[in-house]
Design an enzyme around this catalytic site. Structure first.
Site, PDB file in Angstrom:
ATOM      1  N   HIS A 162     -39.615  36.349   1.284  1.00 21.35           N
ATOM      2  CA  HIS A 162     -40.187  35.017   1.017  1.00 21.35           C
ATOM      3  C   HIS A 162     -39.137  34.019   0.526  1.00 21.35           C
ATOM      4  CE1 HIS A 162     -44.534  36.005   1.483  1.00 21.35           C
ATOM      5  NE2 HIS A 162     -44.038  37.225   1.369  1.00 21.35           N
ATOM      6  N   ASP A 372     -35.001  26.464  -1.190  1.00 22.64           N
ATOM      7  CA  ASP A 372     -36.348  27.043  -1.266  1.00 22.64           C
ATOM      8  C   ASP A 372     -36.629  27.777   0.044  1.00 22.64           C
ATOM      9  OD1 ASP A 372     -38.901  27.548  -2.244  1.00 22.64           O
ATOM     10  OD2 ASP A 372     -39.223  25.470  -2.867  1.00 22.64           O
TER      11      ASP A 372
HETATM   12  C1  GDG Z   1     -42.083  31.649  -2.917  1.00 27.08           C
HETATM   13  C2  GDG Z   1     -40.823  31.008  -2.325  1.00 27.08           C
HETATM   14  C3  GDG Z   1     -42.144  30.306  -0.342  1.00 27.08           C
HETATM   15  C4  GDG Z   1     -48.427  25.352  -7.904  1.00 27.08           C
HETATM   16  N1  GDG Z   1     -48.925  24.723  -8.951  1.00 27.08           N
HETATM   17  C5  GDG Z   1     -50.254  24.951  -8.943  1.00 27.08           C
HETATM   18  C6  GDG Z   1     -50.556  25.730  -7.854  1.00 27.08           C
HETATM   19  N2  GDG Z   1     -49.405  25.977  -7.220  1.00 27.08           N
HETATM   20  C7  GDG Z   1     -49.291  26.732  -5.960  1.00 27.08           C
HETATM   21  C8  GDG Z   1     -48.999  25.820  -4.828  1.00 27.08           C
HETATM   22  C9  GDG Z   1     -48.331  26.745  -3.819  1.00 27.08           C
HETATM   23  C10 GDG Z   1     -47.658  27.774  -4.727  1.00 27.08           C
HETATM   24  O1  GDG Z   1     -48.180  27.616  -6.031  1.00 27.08           O
HETATM   25  C11 GDG Z   1     -46.156  27.572  -4.813  1.00 27.08           C
HETATM   26  O2  GDG Z   1     -45.598  28.005  -3.625  1.00 27.08           O
HETATM   27  P1  GDG Z   1     -44.169  27.541  -3.104  1.00 27.08           P
HETATM   28  O3  GDG Z   1     -44.012  27.966  -1.708  1.00 27.08           O
HETATM   29  O4  GDG Z   1     -44.046  26.068  -3.269  1.00 27.08           O
HETATM   30  O5  GDG Z   1     -43.064  28.196  -4.074  1.00 27.08           O
HETATM   31  P2  GDG Z   1     -42.814  29.656  -4.781  1.00 27.08           P
HETATM   32  O6  GDG Z   1     -43.796  29.924  -5.848  1.00 27.08           O
HETATM   33  O7  GDG Z   1     -41.399  29.586  -5.275  1.00 27.08           O
HETATM   34  O8  GDG Z   1     -42.959  30.746  -3.625  1.00 27.08           O
HETATM   35  C12 GDG Z   1     -41.193  29.843  -1.440  1.00 27.08           C
HETATM   36  C13 GDG Z   1     -43.314  31.090  -0.904  1.00 27.08           C
HETATM   37  O9  GDG Z   1     -42.862  32.135  -1.772  1.00 27.08           O
HETATM   38  C14 GDG Z   1     -44.177  31.701   0.191  1.00 27.08           C
HETATM   39  O10 GDG Z   1     -43.434  32.493   1.053  1.00 27.08           O
HETATM   40  O11 GDG Z   1     -42.656  29.172   0.328  1.00 27.08           O
HETATM   41  O12 GDG Z   1     -40.042  29.274  -0.868  1.00 27.08           O
HETATM   42  O13 GDG Z   1     -39.929  30.575  -3.372  1.00 27.08           O
HETATM   43  O14 GDG Z   1     -49.282  27.377  -3.024  1.00 27.08           O
HETATM   44  O15 GDG Z   1     -50.185  25.267  -4.393  1.00 27.08           O
HETATM   45  N3  GDG Z   1     -51.812  26.114  -7.575  1.00 27.08           N
HETATM   46  C15 GDG Z   1     -52.787  25.719  -8.395  1.00 27.08           C
HETATM   47  N4  GDG Z   1     -52.545  24.973  -9.504  1.00 27.08           N
HETATM   48  C16 GDG Z   1     -51.311  24.577  -9.808  1.00 27.08           C
HETATM   49  O16 GDG Z   1     -51.122  23.918 -10.816  1.00 27.08           O
HETATM   50  N5  GDG Z   1     -54.049  26.078  -8.135  1.00 27.08           N
END
Ligand code: GDG
Length: 730
Positions: A162, A372
């Site tokens: 990921h 990222d």
């Molecule tokens: C890893 C990789 C890759 C965030 N704040 C709230 C909330 N979130 C949710 C978002 C999103 C998730 O958290 C964050 O996902 P990301 O992809 O932006 O980043 P990572 O956590 O670092 O994830 C990344 C991912 O894995 C998948 O393969 O894309 O690059 O680092 O879904 O919506 N959700 C809620 N409240 C919040 O305050 N409900």
């Protein structure tokens, strides 16, 4: 069709265990909903996320298994510290995100990581049946594929990373780099978000382990094939669409509009992590605000940060939080008025429906990671721009930048550029915004998380390509056939290639002298009656004479250009009348490549010219080799010469000369009840082409071949010959 198990292994289970067990479905859960429950029995193996006291473990495990289909891997306080906060997040996470200066390493963490990976692997092995699928997720479990494969090679093992996979120059800083890459190569399929990460992985495998690969295929030393693929992850599109249509959402949005509706809102959402570029963003915002002269205009813009607490046990995360809070405090102190302050910082998470309302409300989504893997927030922001769209400003260093082609792409290190992008975004007309967003939204909603999971599993299930499938593996049948031929005192002809077939390849070709295993076998063969042995090689007749001349066997040297018949000491040329006029111009070309490729060298043989690139920079050497092969093909196309790209060599040899032609020549005028020939590389394929009813061929090694049978390596091949021709004979 019977159902197979699909075992999902991820660090965290999709549940939270406290007094009670509650579901905490992340993106992965949604993704897996797209898989057919008729086809698969889904079981999830992972850590419940908190330390469970011993007396509760049994009950928690029972509830998790029965009610949630989850199999827990429990961690003690110490294990969670060493494995999770230590090796995973203080050692691997920074290195995978190009931040070696943040990397910490402690051998005790590594030991914990290894042990916990072993525990995950054991859980999977307890549950798995042959033919099941095992899908391992992310950097916390990089050793699991090899651990599972070693015990049950018949399972299909997938791994998805990921995070980014960094360039070799960065990854090499990690002290356990070889072990980690080797661990991954136990998988049958490894998925990445982008082509760039996959390319870095291949280059790392080449440079660390010396294994060359094709674009989507790596064959390790033991012959196991790992396929690689690019599978950009998507969001839970259905859930977003449903939420945007819900009454609750509309209500929350209305409430937010009542509070912030008179302002232009710029929203950022992320875990509070140093990879997300929060400090760089603050700098850009500071610059943006400083350049606005009119206080009212400044007051009309509101920045909202939703920063979810993350890995708070790690020092760098604590420092980041302190720094973010201090700098936001400074900006707010400078620019706040009685009515508002520029940045609202929420250090916590918001409910999903509020998140959707925030995405929808905001005029700009500002996503600024320094690096990222994908970044789902960017895709989620786009999903929520359905009716009155805003603008996405996105870091070019997020994997998502490759797909979200109409976003305003920024370099997060360029504060001025980000400030300009903010101005540009806020000035766009509704029509322009709609035009930008429509195609991106269509893509985000179509290639969602469920499609992603289906696509990965389809690829995992897909059979191996014809080219990589092993040749007839019923070697036992051949063994029986040979044994009965020996018993019946039939006349058997053996044509055995030397390097890579009888004898293991060595890095230095001169080190591949017959070893004890080879000598033992040859000694035994010379005393078998009714056996006619010919040893074949690309080496010179001098080499063969020195190493194998003492045996009463026929010898074929130089890929078939020279022959010493058994019982004689004299060598005869088989290339009389063959033209070598091509050698001089060819040599000039090869010398140019030798000069321009450090570490490479040209070898001149009587019937061929060879350019060796084993000791060059592996990527540069492979590229030059490809270039040379193409150039020789073009320039020498009409010459009687054959160009071959072998293992770390480009070889040009007289087309009339081949091992196959030499074997035919030796067989002329004599009769064998059975002819067995064996070889390991491309030059041996000319022998395997010989079609005769009493002719059988064995390929030693894993690469594609026309041979009828296959054995994995020289040691196995020698064992085979001993067992059928010597041990049980007589
Ligand atoms: C890893 C990789 C890759 C965030 N704040 C709230 C909330 N979130 C949710 C978002 C999103 C998730 O958290 C964050 O996902 P990301 O992809 O932006 O980043 P990572 O956590 O670092 O994830 C990344 C991912 O894995 C998948 O393969 O894309 O690059 O680092 O879904 O919506 N959700 C809620 N409240 C919040 O305050 N409900």
């Amino acid at each position: 069709m019977p159902k197979r198990n699909l075992l999902i292994l991820s660090n965290r289970l999709p549940v939270t265990v406290s007094e009670t067990i509650t579901k905490s479905p992340g993106g992965l859960v949604a993704a897996l909903e797209g898989l057919s429950s008729e086809q698969f029995d889904l079981k999830w193996i992972g850590w419940p996320g908190s330390v469970i006291p011993d007396e509760r473990k049994e009950e928690v495990e029972r509830l998790l298994v029965e009610e949630h289909g989850c199999i827990p891997v429990f961690l003690s306080e110490e294990e969670a510290a060493g494995y999770y906060l230590g090796f995973c997040n203080s050692s691997l996470w920074p290195i995978l995100h190009y931040m070696p200066s943040y990397m910490r390493y402690d051998p005790a963490w590594w030991e914990q990581y290894r042990q916990i990976n072993q525990r995950f692997a054991e859980k999977a092995l307890e549950l798995a049946e042959p033919g099941d699928l095992v899908w391992v997720h992310d950097y916390q479990l990089m050793l699991v594929p090899q651990m599972v494969h070693d015990e049950m090679p018949e399972l299909k093992i997938g791994f998805f990373l990921h995070t980014p996979f960094p360039s070799y120059e960065t990854f090499r800083c990690q002290p356990k780099r070889n072990e980690l890459v080797t661990g991954l190569l136990g998988a049958d399929l490894i998925g990445f978000h982008t082509f760039g990460y996959m390319r870095h992985f291949r280059s790392t495998v080449l440079r660390l382990l010396g294994i060359e690969s094709e674009i989507t295929l790596i064959r390790n030393e033991k012959g196991h094939v790992t396929r690689l693929g690019v599978f950009p992850i998507g969001i839970n599109a259905k859930k977003f669409e449903e939420t945007l249509n819900s009454r609750e959402f509309k209500q929350r949005l209305a409430e937010m509009r009542a509070t912030d509706g008179d302002k232009r809102v710029v929203l950022s959402v992320e875990r509070l992590d140093y990879t997300k570029g929060i400090l760089h963003r603050i700098e850009a915002i500071e610059r943006f605000l400083a350049e606005i002269d009119d206080p009212e205009e400044r007051e009309a813009i509101k920045f909202i940060f939703v920063s979810v607490p993350s890995r708070e046990g790690i020092e760098q995360y604590q420092e980041l939080r302190a720094e973010v809070e201090a700098r936001i405090g400074r900006i707010n102190g400078t620019y706040a008025t009685l009515r508002s302050s520029p940045i609202r910082f929420i250090h916590g998470s918001v409910e999903f429906v509020d998140l959707c309302a925030l995405y929808t409300l905001s005029d700009v989504g500002l996503v600024t990671p320094l690096i990222d893997g994908m970044n789902l927030v960017a895709k989620e922001y786009i999903a929520c721009q359905r009716d009155n769209p805003g603008v996405l400003i996105l870091s070019e260093f997020a994997g998502a930048a490759g797909e979200l082609f109409n976003a305003i792409l920024i370099n997060p290190y360029d504060a001025e550029g980000v400030a300009n992008a903010l101005r540009e975004a806020l000035a766009l007309s509704p029509e322009e915004k709609a035009i930008r967003n429509r195609p991106m939204r269509a893509r985000v909603m179509k290639y969602d998380a469920q499609k992603w999971a289906r696509w990965f599993i389809e690829q995992l299930l897909r059979g191996r390509d014809e080219a990589t499938a092993p040749a007839r593996s019923q070697i036992d049948e051949l063994a029986d056939e040979l044994r009965s031929a020996v018993r019946a005192q039939k006349h058997i002809g053996l044509f055995l290639d030397y390097d890579g077939t009888l004898r293991e390849i060595e890095r230095d070709p001169q080190a591949a002298k017959p070893n004890a295993g080879v000598r033992h076998l040859l000694e035994a063969l010379r005393h078998r009656p009714n056996l006619e042995v010919t040893l074949i090689s690309g080496r010179t007749s001098d080499d063969l004479e020195a190493w194998l001349g003492e045996y009463p066997f026929s010898l074929i040297a130089e890929h078939g250009a020279a022959l010493r018949r058994s019982g004689t000491r004299a060598w005869e040329r088989l290339d009389v009348g063959v033209s070598y006029a091509w050698k001089e111009p060819m040599l000039q070309i090869l010398r140019l490549y030798e000069d321009s490729t450090p570490g490479s060298l040209v070898e001149e043989k009587k019937t061929s010219l060879v350019w060796h690139y084993r000791n060059t920079d592996p990527e540069f050497g492979a590229w030059k080799a490809h270039q040379l092969a193409v150039e020789l093909g073009a320039v020498m196309g009409n010459e009687p010469v054959e160009i071959r790209h072998g293992r770390k060599i480009i070889e040009a040899s007289a087309a009339a000369i081949s091992k196959g032609a030499a074997v035919r020549r030796l067989l002329e005028g004599r009769y064998c009840d059975l002819v067995l020939c064996a070889g390991d590389d491309q030059t041996d394929e000319s022998m395997f082409e010989i079609a005769a009813p009493n002719f059988v061929s064995i390929k030693v090694g894993r690469s594609p071949s026309r041979a009828m049978y296959r054995l994995p390596n020289p040691a196995e091949f020698r064992k085979f010959l001993e067992s059928v021709l010597i041990a049980k004979a007589g």
